[in-house]
Enzyme design. Structure first.
Site, PDB file in Angstrom:
ATOM      1  N   GLU A 450       0.865  -1.195   0.000  1.00 34.56           N
ATOM      2  CA  GLU A 450       0.000   0.000   0.000  1.00 34.56           C
ATOM      3  C   GLU A 450       0.895   1.236   0.000  1.00 34.56           C
ATOM      4  O   GLU A 450       1.221   1.767  -1.035  1.00 34.56           O
ATOM      5  CB  GLU A 450      -0.947  -0.042   1.199  1.00 34.56           C
ATOM      6  N   GLU A 728      -1.826   0.817  13.440  1.00 32.01           N
ATOM      7  CA  GLU A 728      -3.010   1.177  12.656  1.00 32.01           C
ATOM      8  C   GLU A 728      -4.295   0.902  13.429  1.00 32.01           C
ATOM      9  O   GLU A 728      -5.222   1.706  13.442  1.00 32.01           O
ATOM     10  CB  GLU A 728      -3.019   0.382  11.355  1.00 32.01           C
TER      11      GLU A 728
END
Length: 926
Positions: A450, A728
């Site tokens: 990502e 996260e």
């Protein structure tokens, strides 16, 4: 009349620590003044150019003042000094600062974009483009102006050009392509000179995106654009640009990819395919000089230990989750042997935990040559890792391996400390996550497939980032990409630079999403507030308007409802496989952001003197607040979906018009925090606001309880699990040491660290009160859980700091205020005082030394330091399993007498255990 007591720092140009190859002909100037004279106050300044021209300006300004001379042409080197006056007292001139312009006009370039004619295709070895040139005697200076489609490393006569990594970086390549300027005078010589440039895939052609990503997002052919300019004493210049006369050959780098890593063959190449080059058509008008620092090696971290895993693999622990690559030494290597290095952020069951990487291989490999010693490291990739697995190096020692940390070389500007070690570790984790994810663009994560410039993350984190690091030039460049990639209808892509495949994977709608698109408005405003740079507002103003107009166009009866939204992303109550499932209604989140961004845009318009636009957007904000209240708020102040995030939004952004509504909302927010056991119950949207909402609502103690909670989920839970960066998810690693089963589980993700801004402003008490810290608010809000705290920040005017401590019934406060600013100081129990530059100290009675009244209700008890002890009583008597259960069971009894708590929370427990708990609790409360 000269002032010996004051001195001026060397001039700084724009937001650059080094103004070499600058892209503006009239760079703004900043300086700082140091003096112990309390009466000093700048009234004028003089700027000197090249020791020949001096301009005097009657002004107290010293930050980003206009360039007072004629604009500089391309390729111009100039020396600037400044001195300042306080009345008729003048400082000495500063030490000279040098600025050199790059190539400012498309016509300055004679080079052409070139690409290997037949080699260097996707999947092939990295190509090297080369050109030899014979130079004359007596070289005065030489400059290399260079960029690429892909990433490059240049050498000139075998010497490395510059120390940048992964240049030219990542921008919206179709609109903006950065070029770099290097002084190569020491690398060239009379006679034959050879320039070689290695090209890698980088962001331009490497695998990039979501769902595994795609290759060649920007183009299938790597390209080089370079111009070597050699100047002679007689004023003549020899220019060698990329053109059809260059050649190409394959390097020993067989594969290179940001996600997957680099494979290198170190054996001598008996032959290398010689190739010509093609000249490509490309728009040189998109070339732009950097506005911030480059990506560089910023630190080297030694290995803490080398050990063997349960499966017999050789693992290395660097003790810190970081971003970069592994450098190792192998001895007595044999040709054809292979070394493989794999990377991961965490271990699971004693082995590399690679599942969070998804499809990213994160593997570097080397085919060795015969050598007594070989130093192995890549140059065209990077990884996010704390642990590495090394195969092919028998007997690897800790002193043979180290981690090379890379990232944008941002100047550190902010620090925090306090008496709670876990909170200091948390703050250090925020710093490391910023370093790791500020790698040319502000990314979400640095390790998996990502690594994108998600707008929502930086929108909430920009205040923290701007305190910790000088982020003005870095984020200013990213904002230019945002404006370039913004859709014609005003929609802001979810990631900047934009990748269309991402938007198509997640939604077929326009990429308009609240909190994410609002980066177009909020980030420029933060840069203005923190750096005093009104030009960024001016540059971004059309983009800001287009975004707010887009939001407004999606409303019905003043409400932004329906359509795709991320909402309060990653609410801890959301299941691992559905991060959208937040408690906060997504329509409430969207409409609140419209009100907030319209209000900020109105303020920005007034700063720019655009009164008509200011009135228009202020009216839009007012109408949106009215619609919000009408649709989502009861008359008594309850907000639809009744979650902490919606109350935090409503309270912090002025969405509740009536005082009784605000008080009821504040009470409800406080109760929600209590009954959740002071564990986090907010996602990306609510987390940056909740401590401020509690503080402004008069519930400071609850904000501290929330901050210092260690149960899962909380800010400090990852610290208790050994985290060295921000995660996260609140539970990226579960309490049993296993990795969260969700497909999005990064262990280096700065967004949830946005609370650090509250720590700077409220815990330590250092906050800007005017743009650029021209005025400062000093207002520490101490809590009995801490005995000291401090924050230090290098403002545009100089260092500002606040340090407080509590001891022996006294509260001690030390403050440093830089020259050119003033501070309003709020002391506990005292009226505010205004002070100018200098060092200031105060001693007042410690507000925490006053004993708290004994709690009467369960609600009161939960707010005191007796609550953890009360929970221990309940657990010890077998009435509850943990603190979270105690808080949940107390939810319906907050107004009941505190002493009855055991009877209230007991659930089919024996009378004996309940009464024992009542007696023990009674002793605590007596």
């Amino acid at each position: 009349m000269s002032s010996k007591s004051a001195a001026v720092s060397p001039v700084r140009f724009e937001h650059l620590d080094s103004a070499f190859g600058i892209g503006t002909p009239a760079p703004r100037l900043s300086w700082q003044v140091g003096t112990d004279d309390p009466s000093w106050q700048q009234t004028a300044y003089e700027v000197e150019l090249d020791s020949t021209t001096t301009v005097r300006v009657e002004s107290a300004e010293q930050v980003l003042v206009p360039w007072p001379f004629d604009p500089l042409p391309s390729r111009t080197r100039a020396s600037v000094r400044v001195r300042a006056a306080s009345g008729d007292r003048w400082t000495e001139f500063s030490e000279p600062s040098t600025v050199e312009t790059g190539l400012l006009e498309p016509g300055d370039w004679t080079a052409r974009f070139i690409s290997p004619a037949s080699i260097g295709g996707i999947g092939g070895p990295a190509p090297v483009l080369t050109r030899s040139v014979v130079l004359g005697p007596g070289i005065a200076s030489a400059r290399l102006y260079i960029t690429a489609h892909g990433v490059y490393t240049a050498t000139l006569n075998g010497g490395r050009v510059g120390d940048d990594v992964l240049a030219p970086g990542w921008t919206s390549y179709d609109h903006r392509l950065r070029y770099q300027t290097y002084d190569v005078t020491e690398l060239v010589h009379e006679g034959e000179n050879t320039l070689e440039v290695l090209l890698g895939n980088g962001w331009y052609r490497g695998r990039l995106g979501f769902g595994g990503g795609e290759f060649a997002n920007y183009g299938e052919r790597l390209g080089l654009f370079a111009q070597l300019e050699v100047n002679y004493p007689d004023g003549s210049t020899e220019i060698v640009g990329t053109d059809e006369h260059w050649a190409a050959h394959e390097s020993g780098i067989l594969e290179d990819d940001l996600y997957d890593g680099q494979r290198t063959d170190l054996r001598p190449r008996r032959s290398s395919t010689a190739d010509g080059v093609d000249v490509l058509d490309a728009d040189v008008g998109r070339l732009t000089a950097p506005t911030g620092p480059p990506v560089r090696v910023t630190e080297v971290v030694p290995a803490e230990r080398v050990f063997t895993s349960p499966a017999g693999r050789t693992l290395v622990d660097f003790g810190q989750n970081l971003v970069g690559w592994v450098r190792l030494r192998a001895r007595d290597t044999k040709a054809g042997d292979e070394v493989v290095v794999r990377h991961a952020e965490v271990l699971e069951d004693g082995e590399l935990g690679v599942r969070p990487l998804r499809t990213a291989k994160a593997t570097d490999s080397y085919v060795l040559a015969d050598a007594a010693e070989a130093v192995l490291e890549p140059s065209l990739t990077f990884h996010g890792f704390r642990y590495a697995e090394v195969t092919g190096v028998p007997g690897l020692r800790a002193d043979d391996v180290e981690a090379v940390v890379v990232g944008t070389e941002l100047r550190r500007t902010g620090w925090f400390s306090c008496s709670e070690p876990d909170l200091e570790r948390f703050h250090e984790n925020v710093v490391w996550s910023t370093r790791g994810n500020f790698l040319d663009v502000p990314t979400d994560c640095p390790q998996r497939d990502e690594r994108l410039g998600w707008t929502g993350d930086i929108q909430v984190f920009s205040p923290t980032a701007s305190f910790l690091f000088d982020s003005a030039g870095f984020l200013g460049s990213w904002l230019a990409d945002l404006a370039a990639d913004q859709h014609p209808d005003g929609a802001v892509p979810w990631v900047i630079p934009e990748l269309r495949n991402l938007q198509e994977l997640m939604s077929k709608e326009s990429p308009a999403a609240a909190a994410w698109g609002d980066a177009a408005v909020i980030v420029p405003w933060v840069l203005y507030q923190r750096y005093g740079d009104a030009d960024v507002l001016d540059r971004q103003f059309p983009s800001m308007c287009r975004w707010v107009d887009k939001m407004a166009s999606l409303t019905t009866d003043g409400l932004w409802a329906g359509g795709f939204q991320f909402g309060d992303w990653l609410d801890p109550a959301a299941p691992p496989d559905n991060p959208f499932a937040a408690k906060a209604d997504a329509d409430i989140v969207a409409t609140a952001h419209l009100a907030r961004s319209a209000e900020v845009l109105a303020e920005a318009a007034r700063v720019l003197g655009r009164e008509a636009e200011a009135d228009h957007y202020a009216s839009l904000a007012a109408r949106t607040r009215e619609a919000f209240t009408r649709e989502y708020v009861t008359g008594s102040g309850r907000v639809l979906s009744d979650s902490p995030t919606v109350y935090a939004l409503a309270l912090e952004w002025g969405l509740l018009p009536e005082g009784p509504q605000r008080e009821r909302a504040a009470r409800q927010l406080a109760d929600l925090v209590r009954v959740n056991g002071f564990r986090i119950s907010t996602g990306f949207v609510g987390t940056p606001l909740i401590t401020d909402a509690l503080t402004s609502a008069g519930r400071l103690g609850l904000a501290y309880n929330l901050l210092l909670e260690r149960g899962c989920p909380s800010w400090l839970y990852p610290v208790t699990m050994g985290a060295t960066t921000i995660w996260e998810r609140w539970d990226s690693m579960l309490p049993d040491g296993s990795i969260n089963p969700g497909q999005m589980t990064s262990f280096n993700h700065y967004a949830l660290g946005a609370v650090a801004d509250w720590m700077h402003r409220v815990v330590a008490g250092l906050a800007p009160a005017a743009p650029g810290y021209r005025e400062i608010t000093v207002r520490p809000r101490p809590d009995s859980t801490l005995t000291h705290a401090s924050a230090r920040h290098l403002t545009p005017y100089g260092e500002a700091s606040v340090a407080w401590r509590r001891a022996d019934g006294e509260f001690y406060l030390d403050v440093v205020v830089p020259v050119g600013t003033r501070a309003t100081v709020h002391l506990p129990g005292e009226e505010p005082v205004v002070v100018r530059h200098g060092r200031h100290s105060w001693t007042v009675p410690d507000p925490g030394a006053v004993p708290e009244p004994m709690p009467q209700s369960v609600r009161d008890l939960m707010d005191t330091e007796l609550w953890p002890q009360s929970v221990s009583v309940l657990i010890g008597c077998g009435l509850v399993e943990d603190a979270a259960e105690a808080a949940r069971r107390a939810a319906r009894y907050l107004d009941q007498p505190a002493g009855n708590l055991p009877r209230l929370v007991a659930h089919k427990k024996t009378r004996e255990s309940v009464e024992r708990a009542v007696q023990e609790l009674g002793k605590l409360l007596s």
